[in-house]
Design a protein around this motif. Structure first.
Motif, PDB file in Angstrom:
ATOM      1  N   TYR A 122       0.918  -1.225  -0.023  1.00 44.49           N
ATOM      2  CA  TYR A 122      -0.035  -0.105  -0.133  1.00 44.49           C
ATOM      3  C   TYR A 122       0.877   1.373   0.146  1.00 44.49           C
ATOM      4  N   ILE A 123       2.028   1.391   0.681  1.00 39.41           N
ATOM      5  CA  ILE A 123       2.954   2.528   0.947  1.00 39.41           C
ATOM      6  C   ILE A 123       3.596   2.679  -0.569  1.00 39.41           C
ATOM      7  N   ASP A 124       4.058   1.564  -1.166  1.00 34.18           N
ATOM      8  CA  ASP A 124       4.474   1.833  -2.447  1.00 34.18           C
ATOM      9  C   ASP A 124       3.616   2.418  -3.561  1.00 34.18           C
ATOM     10  N   ARG A 125       2.360   1.591  -3.530  1.00 34.83           N
ATOM     11  CA  ARG A 125       1.255   2.286  -4.450  1.00 34.83           C
ATOM     12  C   ARG A 125       0.788   3.638  -4.309  1.00 34.83           C
ATOM     13  N   HIS A 126       0.639   3.768  -2.847  1.00 32.36           N
ATOM     14  CA  HIS A 126      -0.278   5.145  -2.601  1.00 32.36           C
ATOM     15  C   HIS A 126       0.269   6.144  -1.605  1.00 32.36           C
ATOM     16  N   VAL A 127       1.399   6.065  -1.321  1.00 33.50           N
ATOM     17  CA  VAL A 127       1.932   7.027  -0.438  1.00 33.50           C
ATOM     18  C   VAL A 127       3.341   7.538  -1.092  1.00 33.50           C
ATOM     19  N   ASP A 128       3.579   8.820  -1.092  1.00 30.66           N
ATOM     20  CA  ASP A 128       4.657   9.663  -1.281  1.00 30.66           C
ATOM     21  C   ASP A 128       5.579  10.119  -0.279  1.00 30.66           C
ATOM     22  N   GLY A 129       6.863   9.717  -0.330  1.00 32.88           N
ATOM     23  CA  GLY A 129       7.812  10.335   0.727  1.00 32.88           C
ATOM     24  C   GLY A 129       7.961   9.753   1.795  1.00 32.88           C
ATOM     25  N   TRP A 130       7.638   8.387   1.985  1.00 32.39           N
ATOM     26  CA  TRP A 130       7.861   7.635   3.229  1.00 32.39           C
ATOM     27  C   TRP A 130       9.193   7.425   3.650  1.00 32.39           C
ATOM     28  N   ALA A 131      10.189   7.381   2.842  1.00 38.17           N
ATOM     29  CA  ALA A 131      11.588   6.884   3.302  1.00 38.17           C
ATOM     30  C   ALA A 131      12.093   7.915   4.152  1.00 38.17           C
ATOM     31  N   PRO A 132      12.175   9.050   4.026  1.00 40.63           N
ATOM     32  CA  PRO A 132      12.728   9.880   5.139  1.00 40.63           C
ATOM     33  C   PRO A 132      11.809   9.951   6.554  1.00 40.63           C
TER      34      PRO A 132
ATOM     35  N   ALA B 206      -2.560  10.892  10.737  1.00 41.61           N
ATOM     36  CA  ALA B 206      -3.149  10.807   9.221  1.00 41.61           C
ATOM     37  C   ALA B 206      -2.314   9.723   8.524  1.00 41.61           C
ATOM     38  N   LEU B 207      -1.134   9.829   8.427  1.00 44.75           N
ATOM     39  CA  LEU B 207      -0.464   8.752   7.979  1.00 44.75           C
ATOM     40  C   LEU B 207      -0.584   7.274   8.390  1.00 44.75           C
ATOM     41  N   LEU B 208      -0.755   7.266   9.656  1.00 44.68           N
ATOM     42  CA  LEU B 208      -0.857   5.695  10.492  1.00 44.68           C
ATOM     43  C   LEU B 208      -1.604   4.762   9.538  1.00 44.68           C
ATOM     44  N   PRO B 209      -2.790   5.052   8.972  1.00 47.01           N
ATOM     45  CA  PRO B 209      -3.644   3.946   8.245  1.00 47.01           C
ATOM     46  C   PRO B 209      -3.161   3.678   6.923  1.00 47.01           C
ATOM     47  N   CYS B 210      -2.271   4.764   6.462  1.00 48.59           N
ATOM     48  CA  CYS B 210      -1.812   4.425   5.037  1.00 48.59           C
ATOM     49  C   CYS B 210      -0.576   3.336   5.258  1.00 48.59           C
ATOM     50  N   LEU B 211      -0.004   3.527   6.525  1.00 47.64           N
ATOM     51  CA  LEU B 211       1.408   2.622   6.866  1.00 47.64           C
ATOM     52  C   LEU B 211       0.771   1.154   7.075  1.00 47.64           C
ATOM     53  N   ILE B 212      -0.441   0.932   7.291  1.00 49.11           N
ATOM     54  CA  ILE B 212      -0.987  -0.406   7.449  1.00 49.11           C
ATOM     55  C   ILE B 212      -2.012  -1.061   6.627  1.00 49.11           C
ATOM     56  N   GLY B 213      -2.113  -0.122   5.711  1.00 48.96           N
ATOM     57  CA  GLY B 213      -3.186  -0.374   4.614  1.00 48.96           C
ATOM     58  C   GLY B 213      -4.704  -0.541   5.190  1.00 48.96           C
ATOM     59  N   ALA B 214      -4.786   0.232   6.440  1.00 50.03           N
ATOM     60  CA  ALA B 214      -6.139   0.120   7.083  1.00 50.03           C
ATOM     61  C   ALA B 214      -7.233   0.662   5.772  1.00 50.03           C
TER      62      ALA B 214
ATOM     63  N   ALA C 196      -1.062   9.741  -1.106  1.00 52.64           N
ATOM     64  CA  ALA C 196      -0.999  10.511   0.229  1.00 52.64           C
ATOM     65  C   ALA C 196       0.363  11.088   0.562  1.00 52.64           C
ATOM     66  N   GLN C 197       0.285  12.307   0.881  1.00 51.20           N
ATOM     67  CA  GLN C 197       1.778  12.866   1.107  1.00 51.20           C
ATOM     68  C   GLN C 197       2.519  13.204   2.342  1.00 51.20           C
ATOM     69  N   VAL C 198       3.739  12.506   2.496  1.00 54.62           N
ATOM     70  CA  VAL C 198       4.295  12.733   3.710  1.00 54.62           C
ATOM     71  C   VAL C 198       4.773  14.190   3.859  1.00 54.62           C
TER      72      VAL C 198
ATOM     73  N   LEU D  64       9.199  17.781   6.626  1.00 59.70           N
ATOM     74  CA  LEU D  64       8.952  16.586   6.954  1.00 59.70           C
ATOM     75  C   LEU D  64       8.262  16.479   8.382  1.00 59.70           C
ATOM     76  N   PRO D  65       6.973  15.877   8.698  1.00 66.24           N
ATOM     77  CA  PRO D  65       6.472  15.988   9.742  1.00 66.24           C
ATOM     78  C   PRO D  65       7.195  15.657  11.009  1.00 66.24           C
ATOM     79  N   ASP D  66       7.047  16.318  12.170  1.00 67.02           N
ATOM     80  CA  ASP D  66       7.897  16.035  13.302  1.00 67.02           C
ATOM     81  C   ASP D  66       7.157  16.125  14.483  1.00 67.02           C
ATOM     82  N   TYR D  67       7.950  15.739  15.627  1.00 66.97           N
ATOM     83  CA  TYR D  67       7.173  16.116  16.941  1.00 66.97           C
ATOM     84  C   TYR D  67       7.416  17.434  17.399  1.00 66.97           C
ATOM     85  N   LEU D  68       6.676  18.531  17.714  1.00 67.62           N
ATOM     86  CA  LEU D  68       7.064  19.746  18.176  1.00 67.62           C
ATOM     87  C   LEU D  68       6.574  19.948  19.684  1.00 67.62           C
ATOM     88  N   PRO D  69       7.320  20.005  20.483  1.00 68.26           N
ATOM     89  CA  PRO D  69       6.822  20.101  21.843  1.00 68.26           C
ATOM     90  C   PRO D  69       5.986  21.379  22.177  1.00 68.26           C
ATOM     91  N   PRO D  70       5.268  21.415  23.396  1.00 63.93           N
ATOM     92  CA  PRO D  70       4.398  22.428  23.491  1.00 63.93           C
ATOM     93  C   PRO D  70       5.239  23.719  23.765  1.00 63.93           C
TER      94      PRO D  70
END
Length: 702
Positions: A267-277, A336-344, A554-556, A563-569
């Motif tokens: 699913y990632i290979d077919r339907h997600v852009d930018g997963w590697a980084p 939002a990327l989580l369901p893409c990663l497991i093909g949900a 889906a766009q990473v 690239l999305p990241d955790y930003l603390p409060p």
């Protein structure tokens, strides 16, 4: 987009009691309506009218998302409409601003004076006139139709309507191409549901009935929320994360999906852009790091990842509570990327829903409704509604432009709901600020107005609605004539436009015409006959990709974003240790169960249930401050203080207090509310407010 108007859904029927519609008696008329409030459910209403009065407001039993049930608030909507404190005549201020002293005036006198004042300001610079509105009604017609036309024609300043959902909405839109997701009815088929940042029992009741059906059929429900909400009480597991750490949890889950081989690589290979980084970034977030950031155990992170990866179908119901912090937009992207990663997305009971509003873009026409062409090439400045406290106090400058000289408020109560409200109040109290408020009641904002104009409620006007929680468009028909001298927002702006000399033909459009202009892609005959129509959207809309992005993937990392990241409060022990030393408690301010933002606060039967402003505090934090249950507390930080009653009820996690809102300020113990403490700092994406990114201290009131 074509429409399916049959109303037939391929979903498991939910096992709850349904009202059986009966034929109206000769003297009782049934009117079809829609709930106007800022809630994902957007319920279809059956309104019973007898002798020109509403005798009952009930849910439409045939509308699949509503299934005949209403929340406590809206079931009392007739009480709100007939409230003895309704503003039913135009009012002009005669006392000092904030005194609440007004005199009745005629519509003619009020509109003549308002138009003259606005014309004088516009002659200097129309950008000094500022509209302020939000979701007091979610209707497309009584919201931004004739009002938008008026302000576009005038060339007034624009408003960035950010105060609720912008960070999360833009985060999900960046990933999927629009605010789109699962059908809410298909949660009945999920076997694991993560209810993330949502007190669904209070704020998404009809989704909750579907989740309960899934639970009865064997599904596991997990609540992710800093507060032990009423929803958390009913779930199988509650993960009480620290406020603002949702992105860290998402990265920790991704780590486990990667190292255990739980990814759906096809699913990632077919339907997600930018997963590697992002894969490399997630590998730097082992469960120990994620758990430490979130205030969870390592086992909680690992167990959740395993359950999410190995349960089919797995679904996430994401809500807006989690994005009212500095990193809210990044967190929404990661989740939002989580369901893409497991093909949900391959199954209709799998995937995610934050908002469904993007599905309606194919059938509605905002430009036809709002007429941006009336700007005629002008590009007025934009003011962010979440920083209105600062902006009302700003002088004219080359950077800002003219000082705000006039404020027209409709469908909102900014003095109660905007952050850092001491500054909001100071701005509204400026003697040189001309303020007009369209309202049902003398709210905190109306008390500071020069004119209060009586607006109709949902039972008294026509409107059309989309939903951000399901995929049905709804029509609201007027059930009764306007009470007193109340007028629909549309009519008020029509009459004001005429006095301003705006003779463009679009200002003569009726509400019926506006309904059709708003939704050119709907079958209006079916809408009128049934009250709602269902959009034609595939049951599993992204089983084969087909996201609303430019390439359908889906766009990473979409254009313009890192690239999305955790930003603390902004405000936490980790990011601001000196501030946390003085103000060691994080405060979130979720809505009280029987209020909706600041709506319904003045409905006595609902206010009696809530009692008074409450602050939930953990027993350990209370004991350290010699606080007992029921004590009156002073909650404070550098921005101000407010009084609340202590509740030691097990709903607050250690180090976090829950200030339930949003009370009208004048109904608070000291004439303030929790927004005295919240900040005007903005989110990472969308420039939204950071209501839940707030450090405070608590002490016994003296």
């Amino acid at each position: 987009m074509a429409l399916c108007n049959s109303g037939v859904m391929n979903a498991i029927p939910i096992a709850i009691p349904r009202a059986i519609p009966t034929a109206p008696t000769a003297d009782v008329r049934l009117v079809r309506g829609a709930c106007p409030h800022d809630c994902p459910d957007t319920c279809a209403l059956h309104i019973s009218v007898q002798d020109g009065k509403v005798v009952k407001v009930a849910g439409d039993p045939n509308h699949p998302p509503t299934h005949g049930a209403l929340c406590t608030k809206v079931s009392r909507y007739a009480e709100r409409t007939a409230h003895p404190e309704r503003v039913l005549t135009p009012l002009r201020r005669v006392g000092a601003k904030g005194s609440g002293r007004f005199e009745p005036v005629s519509w003619e006198a009020a509109l003549d004076d308002i138009a003259a004042r606005l014309q004088a300001i516009a002659a200097r610079d129309p950008q000094a006139i500022q509209p302020y509105s939000y979701a007091g009604t979610m209707g497309l017609v009584q919201g931004e139709s004739m009002a938008a036309r008026f302000f576009n024609r005038l060339g007034a300043a624009r408003l960035a309507r950010t105060i609720c959902s912008e960070a999360g909405g833009q985060g999900v839109s960046a990933t999927y191409g629009a605010k789109i997701g699962m059908h809410t009815e298909h949660y009945t088929e999920s076997r694991l549901i993560l209810i993330w940042g949502s007190n669904s029992i209070a704020s998404n009741l009809h989704f909750w009935t579907f989740a309960q059906q899934a639970k009865r059929d064997g599904a596991r429900l997990v609540c992710i929320d800093p507060r032990r909400t009423e929803t958390a009480d009913k779930c199988d597991e509650h993960l009480a994360i620290r406020p603002g750490t949702d992105g860290a949890l998402a990265l920790g889950l991704m780590h486990e999906l990667i190292v255990h081989g739980w990814l759906d690589q096809d699913y990632i290979d077919r339907h997600v852009d930018g997963w590697a980084p992002l894969r490399e970034r997630a590998l730097a977030w082992p469960p120990e790091r994620s758990a430490a950031a979130c205030g969870l155990s390592v086992d909680q992170v690992q167990s959740l990842a395993q359950a999410y990866a190995t349960t089919r179908p797995a679904a996430i119901r994401l809500n807006y509570g989690m994005q009212r912090v500095r990193g809210g937009g990044n967190a929404a992207r990661l989740i939002a990327l989580l369901p893409c990663l497991i093909g949900a997305w391959r199954q209709r009971g799998g995937g995610l829903l934050l908002s469904a509003s993007g599905w309606f873009k194919d059938v509605k026409d905002d430009a036809a409704l709002q007429r941006p062409d009336l700007l005629a090439g002008r590009q007025p400045r934009t003011v962010n509604m979440s920083t209105i406290g600062n902006d009302l106090l700003r002088p004219a400058s080359a950077e800002f432009g003219p000082k705000i000289e006039a404020l027209i408020v409709y469908n909102s109560n900014p003095v109660a709901v905007a952050p850092e409200s001491a500054k909001v109040v100071a701005g509204f109290q400026r003697p040189d600020l001309f303020t007009v408020v369209l309202e049902h009641f003398l709210t905190d904002t109306a008390d500071l107005a020069d004119y209060v104009l009586p607006a109709t409620t949902q039972l008294e006007h026509r409107d059309v609605h989309l939903s951000y929680g399901h995929t049905y468009a709804l029509l609201n028909q007027p059930a009764i004539a306007p009470l007193g001298q109340a007028k629909p927002n549309t009519q008020i702006f029509r009459e004001l436009a005429a006095r301003m000399g705006f003779d463009d033909p679009c200002f003569a459009d009726s509400d019926e015409q506006l309904v059709r202009q708003a939704y050119p892609g709907l079958d209006h005959a079916a809408l009128a006959a049934q009250g709602w129509v269902k959009l034609a959207i595939a049951d599993a809309p992204f089983a084969q990709g087909g996201f609303k992005t430019a390439n359908g993937r889906a766009q990473v990392t979409p254009p313009g974003l890192a690239l999305p990241d955790y930003l603390p409060p902004y405000e936490s022990q980790a990011s601001a240790p000196e501030l946390a030393r003085r103000y060691p408690l994080a405060m979130i301010s979720p809505p009280a169960r029987n209020f909706l933002n600041s709506s319904f606060v003045n409905v006595k039967s609902l206010r009696d249930i809530e009692g008074e402003p409450l602050l939930e505090i953990h027993p350990d934090d209370a004991a350290a401050r010699a606080i007992v249950d029921g004590a009156m507390l002073r909650v404070f930080n550098d921005r101000g203080s407010t009084l609340s009653r202590a509740r030691i009820n097990g709903r607050a996690r250690p180090g976090v207090v829950n200030g339930l809102g949003v009370w009208w300020r004048k109904l608070g113990a000291d004439g303030s509310n929790v927004n005295q403490l919240t900040s005007q700092a903005l989110t990472d994406i969308g420039d939204g407010p950071t209501f839940y990114d707030c450090l405070v201290e608590v002490a016994l009131a003296t």
